[in-house]
Structures are given as structure tokens and as C-alpha cells.
Design a protein around this motif. Structure first.
Motif, short mmCIF file in Angstrom:
data_model
loop_
_atom_site.label_atom_id
_atom_site.label_comp_id
_atom_site.label_asym_id
_atom_site.label_seq_id
_atom_site.Cartn_x
_atom_site.Cartn_y
_atom_site.Cartn_z
N VAL A 103 0.84 -1.20 0.00
CA VAL A 103 0.00 0.00 0.00
C VAL A 103 0.88 1.25 0.00
CG1 VAL A 103 -1.64 1.35 1.37
CG2 VAL A 103 -2.02 -1.09 1.03
N GLU A 106 1.94 2.01 -3.30
CA GLU A 106 0.78 2.21 -4.18
C GLU A 106 0.62 1.09 -5.21
OE1 GLU A 106 0.98 6.16 -5.81
OE2 GLU A 106 0.27 7.05 -3.94
N VAL A 107 1.07 -0.10 -4.81
CA VAL A 107 0.76 -1.29 -5.61
C VAL A 107 -0.68 -1.72 -5.31
CG1 VAL A 107 1.34 -3.71 -6.02
CG2 VAL A 107 3.15 -2.01 -5.71
N LEU A 108 -1.07 -1.65 -4.05
CA LEU A 108 -2.44 -1.91 -3.61
C LEU A 108 -3.03 -0.64 -3.03
CD1 LEU A 108 -2.11 -5.35 -1.74
CD2 LEU A 108 -2.78 -4.96 -4.12
N HIS A 109 -4.36 -0.55 -3.09
CA HIS A 109 -5.10 0.55 -2.47
C HIS A 109 -6.28 -0.06 -1.73
CE1 HIS A 109 -3.07 3.73 -4.90
NE2 HIS A 109 -2.96 2.74 -5.75
N TYR A 116 -7.75 -2.84 -4.05
CA TYR A 116 -7.55 -2.62 -5.47
C TYR A 116 -6.10 -2.84 -5.88
CZ TYR A 116 -11.89 0.28 -5.67
OH TYR A 116 -13.16 0.77 -5.63
N LEU A 117 -5.90 -3.36 -7.08
CA LEU A 117 -4.62 -3.19 -7.75
C LEU A 117 -4.55 -1.76 -8.25
CD1 LEU A 117 -4.53 -6.47 -9.88
CD2 LEU A 117 -3.38 -6.05 -7.69
N ASP A 118 -3.34 -1.19 -8.31
CA ASP A 118 -3.20 0.24 -8.62
C ASP A 118 -3.86 0.62 -9.94
OD1 ASP A 118 -1.93 2.94 -8.26
OD2 ASP A 118 -0.89 2.33 -10.08
N ARG A 119 -3.68 -0.19 -10.97
CA ARG A 119 -4.21 0.18 -12.29
C ARG A 119 -5.73 0.37 -12.26
NH1 ARG A 119 -5.97 -2.93 -16.99
NH2 ARG A 119 -5.72 -1.65 -18.87
N HIS A 121 -7.62 0.88 -9.61
CA HIS A 121 -7.96 1.99 -8.72
C HIS A 121 -7.89 3.31 -9.49
CE1 HIS A 121 -7.08 4.93 -5.40
NE2 HIS A 121 -8.10 4.29 -4.88
N ARG A 122 -6.84 3.48 -10.29
CA ARG A 122 -6.70 4.71 -11.08
C ARG A 122 -7.79 4.80 -12.15
NH1 ARG A 122 -2.69 4.38 -14.10
NH2 ARG A 122 -1.67 2.46 -13.45
#
Length: 589
Positions: A103, A106-109, A116-119, A121-122
């Protein structure tokens, strides 16, 4: 998450070698597979994370995305009965994830009770932000006199009160989400709102409005183009003079955004190179996944009109997300919601309409109502309750295959392409006794027996085709259909019916092609056939859901055949597909 799998042997490729701890145990139990494990191990090594609970969460997040969810919902994990495993205690597990190196990197959120996986989440934040920004721009200017004149022009026996209200709504908003089931007149409404928006545009500009009609598949784009053009022609709106429009053209979303040979998830049109169009209409929006919706929203100019059209009751996209249903739910309590629902069914096929309505019913006795409609047996809807689907379907499937072959041999590609839309067999699965692969083989064997000779080449005349991936170089797209027809010299040619006129290809140029005597319900979205046969699998199938059954039923234009047991029907009606997403929460006021 997707289903728990059962390893077939110690050499099952879904089992990761030399993995211990929690990841190894959950992999051996079939809850995460080797791909999930390796991704979790890699990102953990890069971030310096060694908490086994965090690695398990990362693996489950990867698996959740592959199953269609945007993130991992720790509150809806499957039961572990029979595995001798226990989930980590939830509060402690969540605390470990939130304080983890993954986290921090920012690999996980962690947000909205999801991991979430970062991608993703974005992507989800981008979609919510872009839609919110469009709404924050405020209502566009409206010339009331012109709008009133347009509404008078497009009204009549083919426009109901709620359709007229939807047209007016689109004129007063930059973003419109138009929803409705089969037969509610979505395309009729789209044609009229296109005309209304063009009339408004003409008041403030000395040029015609640039209009894009798009859909996720070529078949759906062609249907949208043809239907809108026909409606505009009936209104006398096509032409070169003032107040007239050129015939609109339908394209796939991939073609609209502009494919890039160097990047599979990015397009030529983006936030730095916006689409030129003043109006973008996207049909079959339920098929648009989170990634594609993000790419569309960043490419559409903020001042352009955007109309998303679809049925939120249908199956969600193959990719991650449930965007259309999230928009409907997220905007439900908005003070000025962009969602307009069409509810009045204008289709004359009363029994199909009744079955679709029963499948939309959320009451406890919905399954009984569905069975009542199926048992009515008026001819428009037929139910064969059987454990022997081969006996139930052989004659009709063989007749259809012969009809397509005769058209291909005797009358050419246009007739053959029309013939494949007369009948379609839909399956839930790709493999197994109720799957597409088995049933395609069945039909080819029956066809050869009727012809009294082997079919010979795989590219036999009358072979119905389904494109299964995008080929940007050939301008051929996933979901488009076709048929094999031999030319004057006897060489086979694959005629593909995408957006625009059908085009012939040498078989060697096409890679991702399948036989389409049968197709999956997922692949059938965006298309219709005069008669649909739905083969329901056994009641224990993981794919059986109300959304799948509803999608299959609503592909039928005139008649429907359902083959399966009462237990399978009840299992479909009482099972609702669930995807973990946070978009509706981000959109809620």
C-alpha cells in the motif's frame, strides 16, 4: 473472485511449484492459481513485503480482476468448507494490508471496502472524475423554440411520452445514460435525440454537427447505424439541405478511438488528442468494461454531447467492471441525474416480452413466474424440459446449417450472411457437454451426414464464422460474424460482416476465427437472430445466472426455444452475478 478450481493432478498448470505458507495452501486448495501467486510474489519482492496475509490479498486481488471485479471484497469471500483452511481474521487482515509496504508503494489501495490493484484503482477514479467534471460544467444552452419545433417534428405514433422526455433530457444535458430493455425503443429514441441535438447545434454554429455512432462490436455498430439511418429516413431528416443530416456511420469503439500498434490498452485519441465529434453515441454500453470506458471518457471533449445506451440487466462486460449498472445505481440519487430509463415495451412478441419481464422481476417468486411463462408454450416461446439436449436440438440445428450452406452455394455471401441471422444456438459454456466446442462438432457431424459426404476442408462453404479478437491491420474486430463462400474459381473466401459492407478475406489472413454453429451467450451480446435456442447447462454450473438467461432471451427477435431442466431454470433465476466495484459509491452525491 472467480470460482474455486479443483486441481486435476500434481502437474496441473494452475498449481505453483515450490510455494509454501498461506499462498501455497490456498493455491493447493484451488482458491488462487499459479498466475495469481507469481504476481503476488513478484510485487511483494519489489516492495519488500513479507507478511503472508498481504501476499494472499494481492493474489486474491489479481484473481478478482480476472473474474470481472475491479477489486477484492474481503466481506464476500467464498466459504472454505472441505479445505481445512481459514481466512485470516478480517479486521487484523485489513489492518495488515493498510499498513503494508504494498500500500505504501501504491501497488495496492484500500478504499470503499475493496482492495484494489493500482491500475484499476486509477481507472475507476478517472471514470468517476471525468463524469463528475462533465456534470459540473452545467447544462448546455438550449433554444426553447427550436427544441419545441424538433419535438413536434419527431413526435407521432412512433414516439411515446417517455421517449419524448428522453429526447428533451438529452437536449438539456451534456451526458445522457439511456437505459431500457428489449423493445422499449432505445434506437428510435436515439435517432430522434440525434436530430434534436443537431438542431440545437445548428443554432450556434455555421457547420453541421459531427456525429459518431459506436458500439463495442462491429455487429452492434452495424445494427445501430442501420436502425438510426432508417429512423432518420422515415423522419425525412437525411439529405444535404438545412435541417438535414448525412447518413450516420457506425464504428467499433476501437476504430473510433484509433488503435495503436505499439500499445494494446492505449489509443490515438486521448486527453491530449481529443475526438473531433460533437456528439458521441455508444450503444450496448453494458458490454463496455472499465478500461474502455476510461479511454472513451478521456477522448471525448468535455463540451461534446455523450449518450450511453444499454440495458443494465444484461451480462456485464467480459473485462473488469460493471460500468453501466454502476452508473445507473450511482446517479440514482443525484439532484439532476443523467440517467433516463425507458420502460414501456413496444415489441409485438408478447411472450418473449413477458419472459424478459419475469426475468427482471426481483420478487421471491420470480422463478415461479419464469416457469409459468415458459410452460405457456404458445409457439413464440417454447421450453423443452429434458436431460437429452441432442435429441431436442439436432433437427433444428441441422436444418439451420443446411440453410446457410445452401445460401452460400446457391445465392452468395449476402444471402448466406442473412441466413446465419435466422437461427442461433446459445450456450453458457465453451467446453463440456453443454459447451460451444462440443455443439459446433455436433452440428458439423450432422451436416456432413445430411450431405452424405465429409465436409473436407475446415473452410467449407456455409461455415458460419465468429471473430474472437481484434485485428486492427485488417479492420476486423472481436464479435464480428461471417460465413465461408467459395468464389468463381472454387477458392474459399471468408466474408466478414462488420461495420459497413461485408468484405471477403482469404482464410490464411484471418487468425482468431471460430466456427459459429453455436456461440456463447457472452459473445452474442450486441447481436440478435430471428429465432434463438438457449441451451441451459446443469443447475450446478458456475455460469448460470439471471443476467446470462436474460441476455440470451433478449437476443430473440421473433421466437425462442429454451432447452434445459426446471432445476437449471430455477438456478439461473435465483443466481445474480456479483462484481465488486466502487464506481457507484464514487458517483453517489
Amino acid at each position: 473472485m472467480t470460482e474455486i478450481f479443483e486441481p486435476t493432478s500434481a502437474h496441473d498448470p494452475r498449481l505453483a511449484l515450490r510455494v509454501g505458507g498461506l499462498l501455497g495452501s490456498f493455491n493447493a486448495a484451488g482458491i488462487v492459481d499459479a498466475a495469481d501467486v507469481r504476481v503476488a510474489e513478484r510485487v511483494a519482492a519489489l516492495a519488500g513485503e513479507d507478511d503472508e496475509r498481504v501476499l494472499l490479498a494481492a493474489a486474491l486481488a489479481v484473481r478478482s480482476v480476472r473474474g470481472g471485479s475491479v477489486g477484492l471484497d474481503l466481506g464476500s469471500l467464498p466459504e472454505l468448507d472441505g479445505t481445512e483452511l481459514l481466512w485470516p481474521e478480517r479486521a487484523e487482515w485489513l489492518s495488515a494490508i493498510e499498513s503494508s509496504a504494498l500500500v505504501a508503494a501504491e501497488v495496492l489501495h484500500v478504499e470503499h471496502d475493496l482492495v484494489y490493484l493500482d491500475r484499476y484503482h486509477r481507472l475507476e477514479r478517472q471514470v468517476a472524475d471525468d463524469l463528475t467534471t462533465r456534470i459540473a460544467l452545467g447544462a448546455p444552452a438550449v433554444d426553447e423554440a427550436v427544441l419545441a419545433a424538433t419535438l413536434r417534428r419527431v413526435s407521432g405514433e412512433h414516439l411515446s411520452g417517455e421517449q419524448a422526455a428522453a429526447v428533451e433530457h438529452a437536449a438539456r444535458h451534456r451526458t445522457t445514460v439511456l437505459t431500457g430493455g428489449p423493445g422499449t425503443g432505445k434506437t428510435t429514441t436515439v435517432a430522434r435525440l440525434v436530430l434534436a441535438l443537431a438542431d440545437q447545434f445548428a443554432v450556434a454554429h455555421d457547420r453541421r454537427m459531427s456525429i459518431a455512432l459506436a458500439a463495442p462490436t462491429g455487429k452492434a455498430a452495424t445494427r445501430l447505424e442501420q436502425a438510426v439511418e432508417e429512423e432518420l429516413r422515415l423522419l425525412g431528416a437525411l439529405g444535404d439541405g438545412p435541417g438535414h443530416l448525412p447518413p450516420p456511420r457506425g464504428v467499433t469503439l476501437h476504430r473510433l478511438l484509433g488503435w495503436r500498434p505499439d500499445n494494446a490498452t492505449r489509443f490515438r485519441h486521448d486527453r491530449g488528442n481529443r475526438l473531433k465529434h460533437d456528439l458521441v453515441v455508444v450503444d450496448e454500453a453494458s458490454m463496455v468494461d472499465l478500461t474502455m470506458m476510461a479511454r472513451l471518457l478521456e477522448a471525448v471533449r468535455p463540451d461534446s454531447r455523450l449518450v450511453l445506451v444499454g440495458d443494465p440487466r444484461q451480462l456485464t462486460s467480459v473485462g473488469a467492471g460493471a460500468v453501466l449498472s454502476d452508473l445507473v445505481a450511482g446517479f440514482a440519487d443525484h439532484p439532476d441525474p443523467p440517467v433516463v430509463a425507458l420502460t414501456e415495451n413496444h415489441r409485438s412478441t408478447e411472450e418473449i416480452k413477458g419472459l424478459a419481464a419475469a426475468l427482471r422481476d426481483d420478487s421471491p417468486d420470480a422463478a415461479d413466474r419464469v416457469l409459468e411463462v415458459l410452460r405457456a408454450g404458445t409457439g413464440e416461446v417454447t421450453w423443452i424440459e429434458t436431460d437429452d439436449p441432442v435429441a431436442a436440438l439436432q433437427a433444428e440445428c441441422t436444418t439451420s446449417a443446411l440453410r446457410v450452406r445452401d445460401a452460400a452455394v446457391e445465392r452468395g455471401p449476402e444471402a448466406a450472411l442473412a441466413a446465419i441471422d435466422d437461427f442461433r444456438l446459445l450456450c453458457a459454456h465453451r467446453d463440456g457437454p453443454y459447451g460451444v466446442r462440443v455443439w459446433n462438432r455436433h452440428v458439423e457431424q450432422w451436416l456432413a451426414a445430411e450431405l452424405g459426404a465429409p465436409l473436407g476442408s475446415a473452410w467449407y462453404a456455409g461455415r458460419p464464422l465468429l471473430v474472437t479478437s481484434n485485428d486492427y491491420a485488417l479492420d476486423v474486430y472481436n464479435g464480428e460474424t461471417g460465413v465461408v463462400v467459395t468464389d468463381a474459381s472454387g477458392r474459399p473466401r471468408a466474408w466478414i460482416a462488420g461495420a459497413g459492407a461485408p468484405r471477403p478475406f482469404a482464410p490464411g489472413r484471418l487468425d482468431a476465427i471460430e466456427t459459429m454453429h453455436a456461440m456463447t451467450v457472452h459473445k452474442s451480446q450486441g447481436s440478435q437472430a430471428t429465432r434463438i435456442a438457449v441451451l441451459l447447462p446443469e443447475e450446478g454450473s458456475r455460469l448460470l445466472s439471471r443476467e446470462l438467461f436474460y441476455t440470451a432471451v433478449t437476443r430473440a427477435r421473433a421466437s425462442l426455444l429454451v432447452v434445459g431442466s426446471e432445476a437449471a431454470v430455477r438456478a439461473a433465476v435465483t443466481t445474480t452475478a456479483q462484481r465488486a466495484t466502487g464506481l457507484r459509491h464514487r458517483l453517489a452525491p
